[in-house]
Design an enzyme around this catalytic site. Structure first.
Site, short mmCIF file in Angstrom:
data_model
loop_
_atom_site.label_atom_id
_atom_site.label_comp_id
_atom_site.label_asym_id
_atom_site.label_seq_id
_atom_site.Cartn_x
_atom_site.Cartn_y
_atom_site.Cartn_z
N LYS A 44 0.79 -1.23 0.00
CA LYS A 44 0.00 0.00 0.00
C LYS A 44 0.82 1.29 0.00
O LYS A 44 0.34 2.35 0.39
CB LYS A 44 -1.00 0.05 1.19
CG LYS A 44 -1.82 -1.19 1.40
CD LYS A 44 -2.37 -1.77 0.14
CE LYS A 44 -3.42 -0.90 -0.52
NZ LYS A 44 -3.81 -1.48 -1.84
N THR A 48 1.48 -0.15 -7.28
CA THR A 48 0.85 -0.26 -8.59
C THR A 48 1.14 0.99 -9.43
O THR A 48 1.39 0.91 -10.63
CB THR A 48 -0.68 -0.42 -8.41
OG1 THR A 48 -0.89 -1.38 -7.37
CG2 THR A 48 -1.36 -0.86 -9.68
N TRP A 49 1.13 2.11 -8.76
CA TRP A 49 1.43 3.39 -9.41
C TRP A 49 2.85 3.35 -10.02
O TRP A 49 3.06 3.66 -11.19
CB TRP A 49 1.34 4.48 -8.35
CG TRP A 49 1.29 5.89 -8.82
CD1 TRP A 49 1.23 6.33 -10.12
CD2 TRP A 49 1.28 7.05 -7.99
NE1 TRP A 49 1.18 7.70 -10.13
CE2 TRP A 49 1.21 8.16 -8.85
CE3 TRP A 49 1.33 7.26 -6.61
CZ2 TRP A 49 1.19 9.48 -8.36
CZ3 TRP A 49 1.30 8.55 -6.13
CH2 TRP A 49 1.23 9.65 -6.99
N HIS A 106 6.96 -7.50 -2.26
CA HIS A 106 6.76 -6.82 -0.97
C HIS A 106 7.71 -7.40 0.08
O HIS A 106 7.57 -7.12 1.27
CB HIS A 106 5.33 -7.01 -0.47
CG HIS A 106 4.29 -6.24 -1.23
ND1 HIS A 106 4.46 -4.94 -1.62
CD2 HIS A 106 3.03 -6.58 -1.66
CE1 HIS A 106 3.37 -4.51 -2.26
NE2 HIS A 106 2.50 -5.49 -2.29
N SER A 136 -4.42 3.00 4.47
CA SER A 136 -4.63 2.39 3.15
C SER A 136 -4.66 0.86 3.27
O SER A 136 -5.49 0.20 2.63
CB SER A 136 -3.50 2.82 2.22
OG SER A 136 -3.69 2.29 0.93
N VAL A 226 -0.68 8.56 -15.64
CA VAL A 226 -0.60 7.92 -14.31
C VAL A 226 -1.26 8.75 -13.21
O VAL A 226 -1.10 8.46 -12.03
CB VAL A 226 0.85 7.55 -13.92
CG1 VAL A 226 1.48 6.68 -15.00
CG2 VAL A 226 1.71 8.80 -13.66
N VAL A 230 -7.09 9.14 -13.83
CA VAL A 230 -6.91 8.44 -15.11
C VAL A 230 -6.69 6.96 -14.84
O VAL A 230 -7.30 6.08 -15.47
CB VAL A 230 -5.72 9.05 -15.90
CG1 VAL A 230 -5.51 8.32 -17.23
CG2 VAL A 230 -5.93 10.55 -16.12
N ARG A 254 -8.34 4.29 -3.93
CA ARG A 254 -9.33 4.74 -2.97
C ARG A 254 -9.33 6.26 -2.87
O ARG A 254 -10.30 6.91 -3.21
CB ARG A 254 -9.00 4.09 -1.61
CG ARG A 254 -10.05 4.15 -0.54
CD ARG A 254 -9.48 3.53 0.74
NE ARG A 254 -8.22 4.17 1.12
CZ ARG A 254 -8.11 5.22 1.91
NH1 ARG A 254 -9.18 5.75 2.48
NH2 ARG A 254 -6.92 5.75 2.18
N LYS A 255 -8.23 6.85 -2.41
CA LYS A 255 -8.15 8.31 -2.30
C LYS A 255 -6.87 8.85 -2.92
O LYS A 255 -6.85 9.94 -3.45
CB LYS A 255 -8.21 8.75 -0.83
CG LYS A 255 -9.59 8.62 -0.22
CD LYS A 255 -9.70 9.49 1.01
CE LYS A 255 -11.09 9.38 1.60
NZ LYS A 255 -11.17 10.00 2.94
P1 A3P Z 1 -5.11 4.87 -0.79
O1 A3P Z 1 -5.70 3.62 -0.23
O2 A3P Z 1 -4.62 5.80 0.27
O3 A3P Z 1 -6.00 5.57 -1.77
P2 A3P Z 1 -0.39 -0.26 -3.62
O4 A3P Z 1 -0.40 -0.20 -5.12
O5 A3P Z 1 0.96 -0.38 -3.03
O6 A3P Z 1 -1.36 -1.29 -3.15
O7 A3P Z 1 -0.88 1.16 -3.09
C1 A3P Z 1 -2.22 1.56 -3.22
C2 A3P Z 1 -2.32 3.00 -2.76
O8 A3P Z 1 -1.70 3.84 -3.75
C3 A3P Z 1 -3.77 3.47 -2.64
O9 A3P Z 1 -3.80 4.46 -1.61
C4 A3P Z 1 -3.97 4.07 -4.02
O10 A3P Z 1 -5.06 4.95 -4.11
C5 A3P Z 1 -2.65 4.79 -4.22
N1 A3P Z 1 -2.42 5.11 -5.63
C6 A3P Z 1 -2.36 4.27 -6.67
N2 A3P Z 1 -2.21 4.95 -7.82
C7 A3P Z 1 -2.17 6.26 -7.49
C8 A3P Z 1 -2.04 7.47 -8.24
N3 A3P Z 1 -1.94 7.46 -9.55
N4 A3P Z 1 -2.02 8.65 -7.56
C9 A3P Z 1 -2.13 8.66 -6.20
N5 A3P Z 1 -2.27 7.54 -5.44
C10 A3P Z 1 -2.29 6.36 -6.08
#
Ligand code: A3P
Length: 292
Positions: A44, A48-49, A106, A136, A226, A230, A254-255
Protein backbone atom coordinates in the site's frame (compact mmCIF):
# COMPACT_ATOMS: atom_id res chain seq x y z
CA UNK A 1 -14.83 -20.43 -5.40
CA UNK A 2 -14.61 -18.57 -2.10
CA UNK A 3 -11.56 -19.19 0.07
CA UNK A 4 -11.48 -18.54 3.82
CA UNK A 5 -9.39 -15.57 4.87
CA UNK A 6 -5.87 -16.74 5.73
CA UNK A 7 -4.28 -16.69 9.18
CA UNK A 8 -1.08 -14.78 9.93
CA UNK A 9 1.87 -16.79 11.18
CA UNK A 10 5.44 -16.08 12.12
CA UNK A 11 7.78 -16.84 9.22
CA UNK A 12 11.47 -16.42 10.11
CA UNK A 13 10.50 -13.49 12.34
CA UNK A 14 8.09 -11.83 9.88
CA UNK A 15 4.28 -12.14 9.88
CA UNK A 16 3.11 -13.71 6.65
CA UNK A 17 0.22 -15.69 5.16
CA UNK A 18 0.70 -18.87 3.22
CA UNK A 19 -0.18 -17.09 -0.05
CA UNK A 20 3.29 -15.56 0.01
CA UNK A 21 5.31 -18.45 1.43
CA UNK A 22 3.88 -21.52 -0.37
CA UNK A 23 6.35 -21.14 -3.25
CA UNK A 24 9.27 -20.20 -1.01
CA UNK A 25 11.91 -22.49 -2.48
CA UNK A 26 11.28 -21.27 -6.02
CA UNK A 27 11.25 -17.68 -4.81
CA UNK A 28 14.54 -18.04 -2.96
CA UNK A 29 16.14 -19.84 -5.92
CA UNK A 30 14.75 -17.40 -8.45
CA UNK A 31 17.27 -16.63 -11.20
CA UNK A 32 17.50 -12.91 -11.70
CA UNK A 33 18.83 -11.38 -14.92
CA UNK A 34 21.20 -8.44 -14.75
CA UNK A 35 18.69 -6.14 -16.45
CA UNK A 36 15.75 -7.10 -14.19
CA UNK A 37 14.19 -4.14 -12.41
CA UNK A 38 12.74 -4.81 -8.99
CA UNK A 39 9.92 -2.71 -7.57
CA UNK A 40 10.01 -3.26 -3.81
CA UNK A 41 7.51 -1.78 -1.37
CA UNK A 42 5.66 -2.37 1.86
CA UNK A 43 2.06 -3.11 0.81
CA UNK A 44 0.00 0.00 0.00
CA UNK A 45 2.91 2.37 -0.53
CA UNK A 46 2.09 3.09 -4.17
CA UNK A 47 3.35 -0.14 -5.74
CA UNK A 48 0.85 -0.26 -8.59
CA UNK A 49 1.43 3.39 -9.41
CA UNK A 50 5.17 2.85 -9.63
CA UNK A 51 4.83 -0.41 -11.59
CA UNK A 52 2.64 1.37 -14.12
CA UNK A 53 5.08 4.28 -14.49
CA UNK A 54 7.94 1.87 -15.12
CA UNK A 55 5.90 -0.21 -17.53
CA UNK A 56 5.00 2.90 -19.54
CA UNK A 57 8.58 4.17 -19.52
CA UNK A 58 9.82 0.92 -21.01
CA UNK A 59 6.96 -0.28 -23.20
CA UNK A 60 4.39 2.42 -24.00
CA UNK A 61 5.90 3.23 -27.36
CA UNK A 62 7.00 -0.25 -28.41
CA UNK A 63 3.93 -2.20 -27.18
CA UNK A 64 0.99 0.22 -27.48
CA UNK A 65 -1.52 -2.66 -27.76
CA UNK A 66 -0.90 -3.82 -24.19
CA UNK A 67 -2.29 -0.52 -22.95
CA UNK A 68 -5.80 -1.81 -23.60
CA UNK A 69 -5.33 -5.55 -23.26
CA UNK A 70 -2.94 -6.48 -20.44
CA UNK A 71 -3.73 -5.62 -16.80
CA UNK A 72 -0.85 -4.19 -14.80
CA UNK A 73 -0.58 -7.26 -12.55
CA UNK A 74 0.20 -9.38 -15.63
CA UNK A 75 2.74 -6.91 -17.01
CA UNK A 76 4.60 -6.76 -13.69
CA UNK A 77 4.61 -10.16 -11.94
CA UNK A 78 4.37 -10.27 -8.16
CA UNK A 79 7.32 -12.53 -7.35
CA UNK A 80 6.24 -14.29 -4.14
CA UNK A 81 2.54 -14.48 -4.96
CA UNK A 82 0.67 -17.78 -5.00
CA UNK A 83 -3.03 -17.11 -5.48
CA UNK A 84 -5.80 -19.63 -6.10
CA UNK A 85 -6.46 -20.19 -9.83
CA UNK A 86 -3.61 -17.94 -10.83
CA UNK A 87 -0.07 -18.68 -12.10
CA UNK A 88 2.75 -18.46 -9.58
CA UNK A 89 4.58 -15.15 -9.50
CA UNK A 90 7.88 -16.88 -10.28
CA UNK A 91 6.35 -18.59 -13.33
CA UNK A 92 4.85 -15.35 -14.56
CA UNK A 93 8.25 -13.69 -14.30
CA UNK A 94 9.91 -16.55 -16.15
CA UNK A 95 7.42 -16.47 -19.00
CA UNK A 96 7.33 -12.71 -19.56
CA UNK A 97 7.86 -11.93 -23.22
CA UNK A 98 8.97 -8.32 -22.69
CA UNK A 99 12.42 -7.25 -21.64
CA UNK A 100 13.63 -5.93 -19.27
CA UNK A 101 11.47 -7.67 -16.73
CA UNK A 102 9.88 -5.43 -14.12
CA UNK A 103 9.24 -7.55 -11.04
CA UNK A 104 7.21 -6.54 -8.01
CA UNK A 105 7.90 -7.71 -4.47
CA UNK A 106 6.76 -6.82 -0.97
CA UNK A 107 9.50 -8.86 0.66
CA UNK A 108 11.48 -7.31 3.49
CA UNK A 109 15.07 -6.76 2.42
CA UNK A 110 16.47 -9.86 4.12
CA UNK A 111 14.13 -12.11 2.08
CA UNK A 112 14.96 -10.80 -1.40
CA UNK A 113 16.33 -13.74 -3.42
CA UNK A 114 20.11 -13.51 -3.43
CA UNK A 115 20.35 -13.68 -7.19
CA UNK A 116 19.09 -10.07 -7.46
CA UNK A 117 22.06 -8.92 -5.37
CA UNK A 118 24.50 -11.14 -7.26
CA UNK A 119 23.31 -9.75 -10.60
CA UNK A 120 23.51 -6.21 -9.24
CA UNK A 121 19.94 -5.55 -10.39
CA UNK A 122 18.41 -2.10 -10.21
CA UNK A 123 15.86 -1.84 -7.42
CA UNK A 124 13.29 0.90 -6.96
CA UNK A 125 11.91 1.05 -3.42
CA UNK A 126 8.92 3.25 -2.62
CA UNK A 127 7.98 4.07 0.98
CA UNK A 128 4.92 5.85 2.36
CA UNK A 129 4.46 7.51 5.72
CA UNK A 130 3.33 5.05 8.38
CA UNK A 131 0.00 6.67 9.21
CA UNK A 132 -1.34 6.86 5.64
CA UNK A 133 0.18 3.47 4.91
CA UNK A 134 -1.74 1.94 7.82
CA UNK A 135 -5.03 3.55 6.73
CA UNK A 136 -4.63 2.39 3.15
CA UNK A 137 -3.73 -1.13 4.33
CA UNK A 138 -6.82 -1.23 6.55
CA UNK A 139 -9.18 -0.42 3.69
CA UNK A 140 -7.36 -2.83 1.40
CA UNK A 141 -7.69 -5.69 3.88
CA UNK A 142 -11.39 -4.94 4.17
CA UNK A 143 -11.86 -5.46 0.42
CA UNK A 144 -9.22 -8.15 -0.29
CA UNK A 145 -10.68 -11.50 0.65
CA UNK A 146 -7.29 -13.21 0.48
CA UNK A 147 -5.91 -11.07 3.32
CA UNK A 148 -6.47 -11.77 7.04
CA UNK A 149 -9.64 -10.37 8.59
CA UNK A 150 -8.83 -6.71 9.39
CA UNK A 151 -11.22 -6.28 12.34
CA UNK A 152 -12.14 -2.71 13.26
CA UNK A 153 -9.80 0.25 12.77
CA UNK A 154 -8.62 0.36 16.35
CA UNK A 155 -7.66 -3.32 16.49
CA UNK A 156 -6.06 -3.07 13.04
CA UNK A 157 -3.96 -0.12 14.16
CA UNK A 158 -2.87 -2.05 17.22
CA UNK A 159 -1.71 -4.93 14.98
CA UNK A 160 0.05 -2.46 12.68
CA UNK A 161 1.91 -1.05 15.66
CA UNK A 162 3.00 -4.56 16.64
CA UNK A 163 4.08 -5.44 13.09
CA UNK A 164 1.47 -8.17 12.87
CA UNK A 165 0.68 -7.41 9.24
CA UNK A 166 1.28 -9.43 6.10
CA UNK A 167 4.96 -8.70 5.24
CA UNK A 168 5.65 -7.75 8.81
CA UNK A 169 6.43 -4.50 10.52
CA UNK A 170 6.29 -1.26 8.51
CA UNK A 171 9.17 0.01 10.66
CA UNK A 172 11.42 -2.95 9.91
CA UNK A 173 10.53 -2.86 6.21
CA UNK A 174 11.21 0.79 5.45
CA UNK A 175 14.28 0.92 7.71
CA UNK A 176 15.69 -2.39 6.44
CA UNK A 177 15.61 -1.23 2.83
CA UNK A 178 16.94 2.21 3.82
CA UNK A 179 19.94 0.64 5.55
CA UNK A 180 20.61 -1.57 2.53
CA UNK A 181 20.66 1.50 0.30
CA UNK A 182 23.67 2.77 2.26
CA UNK A 183 25.79 -0.14 0.97
CA UNK A 184 24.10 -1.22 -2.28
CA UNK A 185 24.18 1.67 -4.74
CA UNK A 186 21.60 0.28 -7.18
CA UNK A 187 18.63 1.13 -4.95
CA UNK A 188 16.57 4.20 -5.79
CA UNK A 189 14.60 5.00 -2.61
CA UNK A 190 11.46 7.00 -3.30
CA UNK A 191 8.54 8.37 -1.29
CA UNK A 192 4.83 8.23 -2.04
CA UNK A 193 4.50 11.80 -0.72
CA UNK A 194 7.02 13.06 -3.32
CA UNK A 195 5.10 11.28 -6.07
CA UNK A 196 1.88 13.02 -5.03
CA UNK A 197 3.65 16.36 -4.72
CA UNK A 198 5.34 16.30 -8.12
CA UNK A 199 4.92 13.18 -10.22
CA UNK A 200 6.80 14.71 -13.17
CA UNK A 201 9.88 15.36 -11.03
CA UNK A 202 9.82 11.80 -9.70
CA UNK A 203 9.52 10.39 -13.24
CA UNK A 204 12.60 12.41 -14.20
CA UNK A 205 14.53 11.02 -11.21
CA UNK A 206 13.48 7.51 -12.19
CA UNK A 207 14.72 8.05 -15.75
CA UNK A 208 18.13 9.21 -14.50
CA UNK A 209 18.43 6.24 -12.15
CA UNK A 210 17.44 3.79 -14.89
CA UNK A 211 19.60 5.47 -17.52
CA UNK A 212 16.63 6.16 -19.80
CA UNK A 213 16.72 9.00 -22.30
CA UNK A 214 12.94 9.34 -22.54
CA UNK A 215 11.91 12.56 -24.33
CA UNK A 216 10.27 15.41 -22.44
CA UNK A 217 7.12 14.93 -24.47
CA UNK A 218 6.93 11.23 -23.63
CA UNK A 219 7.54 11.88 -19.92
CA UNK A 220 4.74 14.44 -19.96
CA UNK A 221 2.39 11.97 -21.65
CA UNK A 222 3.21 9.35 -19.01
CA UNK A 223 2.68 11.87 -16.23
CA UNK A 224 -0.83 12.43 -17.57
CA UNK A 225 -1.56 8.71 -17.91
CA UNK A 226 -0.60 7.92 -14.31
CA UNK A 227 -2.73 10.54 -12.59
CA UNK A 228 -5.04 9.11 -9.96
CA UNK A 229 -8.31 9.75 -11.85
CA UNK A 230 -6.91 8.44 -15.11
CA UNK A 231 -5.62 5.23 -13.50
CA UNK A 232 -8.90 4.84 -11.63
CA UNK A 233 -10.87 5.01 -14.89
CA UNK A 234 -8.51 2.61 -16.68
CA UNK A 235 -9.60 -1.06 -16.39
CA UNK A 236 -5.96 -2.14 -16.91
CA UNK A 237 -4.82 -0.28 -13.78
CA UNK A 238 -7.84 -0.07 -11.46
CA UNK A 239 -7.79 -3.81 -10.67
CA UNK A 240 -11.50 -4.08 -11.48
CA UNK A 241 -10.76 -7.47 -13.04
CA UNK A 242 -9.16 -8.87 -9.90
CA UNK A 243 -11.74 -11.35 -8.65
CA UNK A 244 -10.58 -11.43 -5.03
CA UNK A 245 -11.25 -7.72 -4.45
CA UNK A 246 -14.69 -6.71 -3.24
CA UNK A 247 -15.35 -3.28 -4.74
CA UNK A 248 -18.62 -2.97 -2.85
CA UNK A 249 -16.53 -2.62 0.36
CA UNK A 250 -13.82 -0.17 -0.80
CA UNK A 251 -11.87 0.88 -3.90
CA UNK A 252 -8.36 -0.16 -4.86
CA UNK A 253 -7.59 3.38 -6.02
CA UNK A 254 -9.33 4.74 -2.97
CA UNK A 255 -8.15 8.31 -2.30
CA UNK A 256 -4.50 8.55 -3.34
CA UNK A 257 -3.82 11.36 -0.88
CA UNK A 258 -1.29 12.37 1.73
CA UNK A 259 -2.91 13.06 5.11
CA UNK A 260 -6.01 10.87 4.97
CA UNK A 261 -4.82 9.45 8.31
CA UNK A 262 -6.32 12.56 9.92
CA UNK A 263 -9.76 11.18 9.07
CA UNK A 264 -9.00 7.91 10.88
CA UNK A 265 -6.68 8.44 13.85
CA UNK A 266 -8.30 9.73 17.04
CA UNK A 267 -6.27 12.27 19.04
CA UNK A 268 -5.30 9.53 21.51
CA UNK A 269 -4.33 7.06 18.76
CA UNK A 270 -2.22 9.74 17.14
CA UNK A 271 -0.38 10.59 20.37
CA UNK A 272 0.29 6.94 21.12
CA UNK A 273 1.48 6.33 17.59
CA UNK A 274 3.83 9.33 17.68
CA UNK A 275 5.31 7.98 20.89
CA UNK A 276 5.95 4.55 19.38
CA UNK A 277 7.26 6.14 16.18
CA UNK A 278 9.86 8.20 18.04
CA UNK A 279 11.14 5.12 19.77
CA UNK A 280 11.16 2.84 16.70
CA UNK A 281 12.76 5.41 14.40
CA UNK A 282 15.34 6.80 16.82
CA UNK A 283 18.30 5.11 15.15
CA UNK A 284 17.58 5.90 11.52
CA UNK A 285 18.15 8.93 9.31
CA UNK A 286 15.03 8.04 7.33
CA UNK A 287 12.42 10.82 7.41
CA UNK A 288 8.81 10.94 6.27
CA UNK A 289 6.23 13.61 5.64
CA UNK A 290 2.71 13.01 6.94
CA UNK A 291 1.39 16.06 5.12
CA UNK A 292 2.48 18.06 2.09
P1 A3P B 1 -5.11 4.87 -0.79
O1 A3P B 1 -5.70 3.62 -0.23
O2 A3P B 1 -4.62 5.80 0.27
O3 A3P B 1 -6.00 5.57 -1.77
P2 A3P B 1 -0.39 -0.26 -3.62
O4 A3P B 1 -0.40 -0.20 -5.12
O5 A3P B 1 0.96 -0.38 -3.03
O6 A3P B 1 -1.36 -1.29 -3.15
O7 A3P B 1 -0.88 1.16 -3.09
C1 A3P B 1 -2.22 1.56 -3.22
C2 A3P B 1 -2.32 3.00 -2.76
O8 A3P B 1 -1.70 3.84 -3.75
C3 A3P B 1 -3.77 3.47 -2.64
O9 A3P B 1 -3.80 4.46 -1.61
C4 A3P B 1 -3.97 4.07 -4.02
O10 A3P B 1 -5.06 4.95 -4.11
C5 A3P B 1 -2.65 4.79 -4.22
N1 A3P B 1 -2.42 5.11 -5.63
C6 A3P B 1 -2.36 4.27 -6.67
N2 A3P B 1 -2.21 4.95 -7.82
C7 A3P B 1 -2.17 6.26 -7.49
C8 A3P B 1 -2.04 7.47 -8.24
N3 A3P B 1 -1.94 7.46 -9.55
N4 A3P B 1 -2.02 8.65 -7.56
C9 A3P B 1 -2.13 8.66 -6.20
N5 A3P B 1 -2.27 7.54 -5.44
C10 A3P B 1 -2.29 6.36 -6.08
Amino acid sequence: MDHPRPELFDFHGVSMTHYFTDNWENVQNFKARPDDIVVATYPKAGTTWLCYILDLLYFRQTHPDRETTVPIYERVPFLEMTMPSYPLGTEMADTLTTSPRIIKTHLPVQFLPKSFWEQNCKIVYCARNAKDNAVSYFHFDRMEKLQPEPGDWSSFLQRFREGKMVFGSWFDHVCGWWEKKQTYSNIHYMFFEDMVEDTGREIKHLCSFLGLSTSEEEKEKIRGDVQFDVMKANPMTNLSEDGSLDFSVSQFLRKGKVGDWKNHFTVAQNEQFDELYKQKMKNTTLQFRTEI
